[in-house]
Design a protein around this motif. Structure first.
Motif, mmCIF file in Angstrom:
data_model
loop_
_atom_site.group_PDB
_atom_site.id
_atom_site.type_symbol
_atom_site.label_atom_id
_atom_site.label_comp_id
_atom_site.label_asym_id
_atom_site.label_seq_id
_atom_site.Cartn_x
_atom_site.Cartn_y
_atom_site.Cartn_z
ATOM 1 N N PRO A 193 0.804 -1.238 0.000
ATOM 2 C CA PRO A 193 0.000 0.000 0.000
ATOM 3 C C PRO A 193 0.830 1.276 0.000
ATOM 4 N N SER A 194 2.035 1.240 0.557
ATOM 5 C CA SER A 194 2.862 2.444 0.625
ATOM 6 C C SER A 194 3.389 2.854 -0.753
ATOM 7 N N PHE A 195 3.351 1.944 -1.730
ATOM 8 C CA PHE A 195 3.822 2.282 -3.071
ATOM 9 C C PHE A 195 2.885 3.254 -3.783
ATOM 10 N N ALA A 196 1.740 3.540 -3.166
ATOM 11 C CA ALA A 196 0.831 4.544 -3.734
ATOM 12 C C ALA A 196 1.479 5.921 -3.795
ATOM 13 N N VAL A 197 2.515 6.150 -2.965
ATOM 14 C CA VAL A 197 3.171 7.465 -2.962
ATOM 15 C C VAL A 197 3.936 7.727 -4.255
ATOM 16 N N PRO A 244 5.657 11.842 -7.185
ATOM 17 C CA PRO A 244 6.670 12.292 -8.154
ATOM 18 C C PRO A 244 6.197 12.186 -9.596
ATOM 19 N N ALA A 245 5.320 11.218 -9.876
ATOM 20 C CA ALA A 245 4.801 11.106 -11.239
ATOM 21 C C ALA A 245 3.960 12.333 -11.589
ATOM 22 N N ALA A 246 3.111 12.761 -10.662
ATOM 23 C CA ALA A 246 2.276 13.937 -10.893
ATOM 24 C C ALA A 246 3.135 15.199 -10.998
ATOM 25 N N ALA A 293 8.752 9.612 0.595
ATOM 26 C CA ALA A 293 9.366 8.513 1.357
ATOM 27 C C ALA A 293 8.890 8.529 2.807
ATOM 28 N N TRP A 294 8.794 9.724 3.398
ATOM 29 C CA TRP A 294 8.276 9.828 4.769
ATOM 30 C C TRP A 294 6.800 9.439 4.830
ATOM 31 N N LEU A 295 6.044 9.843 3.829
ATOM 32 C CA LEU A 295 4.631 9.451 3.770
ATOM 33 C C LEU A 295 4.495 7.940 3.645
ATOM 34 N N ALA A 296 5.374 7.322 2.861
ATOM 35 C CA ALA A 296 5.353 5.866 2.717
ATOM 36 C C ALA A 296 5.649 5.182 4.049
#
Length: 198
Positions: A131-135, A139-141, A171-174
């Motif tokens: 689920p953390s890979f949603a972050v 960077p894509a946006a 990374a911190w959000l992940a």
């Protein structure tokens, strides 16, 4: 003869000692729980991260007059991935692809999406849950918006500074997502633990 109450064994936790320890232990970095063949977790994490940052900065700072930086960065970055504490398969899988995408970043703001690849490698090596890979959407946006503001190659430092800020924040959000996901899993495990009365 009556037993001394002070020496009587304490009643066992019906959920079991492992479940009780899990409930009170709190979240820990999954990589810190791995058995390491050499070195200690924190020194390896600091050294690996430092080599990644310096190596990437050397590659991105390369010009036609400083090709030596490209060589230094191209050696330091894979070394940083090798030093980071993680499973051997993950540490072997990421260095060459990430280095290749780091070289692409030299192309300017049009290649800012490559920062998402670096972030994905970090999440993989740090054993973050799926689920953390949603972050990676962040960077894509940002890479889609960046060309609207940066048009000249001379302003490449804006691309580097802003994209780096985005992936560090992501990374911190992940990590926050990993903690929440792990806590939810722990509670779920405790609820499913069979009650024992033996």
């Amino acid at each position: 003869m009556s037993a001394d109450p002070s020496t009587a064994p304490s009643p066992r936790d019906p959920a079991g000692p492992d479940a009780a320890a899990l409930a009170g232990a709190g979240w820990r970095e999954p990589a810190s729980l791995l058995p390491l063949r050499w070195g200690a977790y924190r020194p390896r994490l600091i050294a690996g991260l430092a080599m990644l940052v310096v190596g990437t900065a050397c590659v991105l700072g390369t010009t036609t007059y400083s090709l030596a930086l490209l060589l230094i960065g191209s050696l330091m970055q894979p070394a940083g991935w090798a030093v980071l504490p993680s499973t051997i398969g993950r540490r072997v899988a990421v260095p060459l692809p990430v280095l290749g995408f780091t070289w692409l970043m030299l192309g300017g703001s049009g290649f800012a999406w490559c920062y998402a690849v670096v972030l994905a490698a970090w999440l993989l090596v740090r054993l973050r849950p799926l689920p953390s890979f949603a972050v990676l959407l962040l960077p894509a946006a940002w890479s889609a918006l960046l060309p609207l503001f940066v048009h000249d190659y001379e302003h490449g430092w804006i691309t580097i500074a802003t994209s780096t800020t985005v992936i560090v924040g992501a990374a911190w959000l992940a990590k926050w997502i990993a903690i929440r996901f792990d806590s939810w899993q722990s509670v779920r495990t405790l609820r499913k633990e069979p009650r024992r009365f033996d």
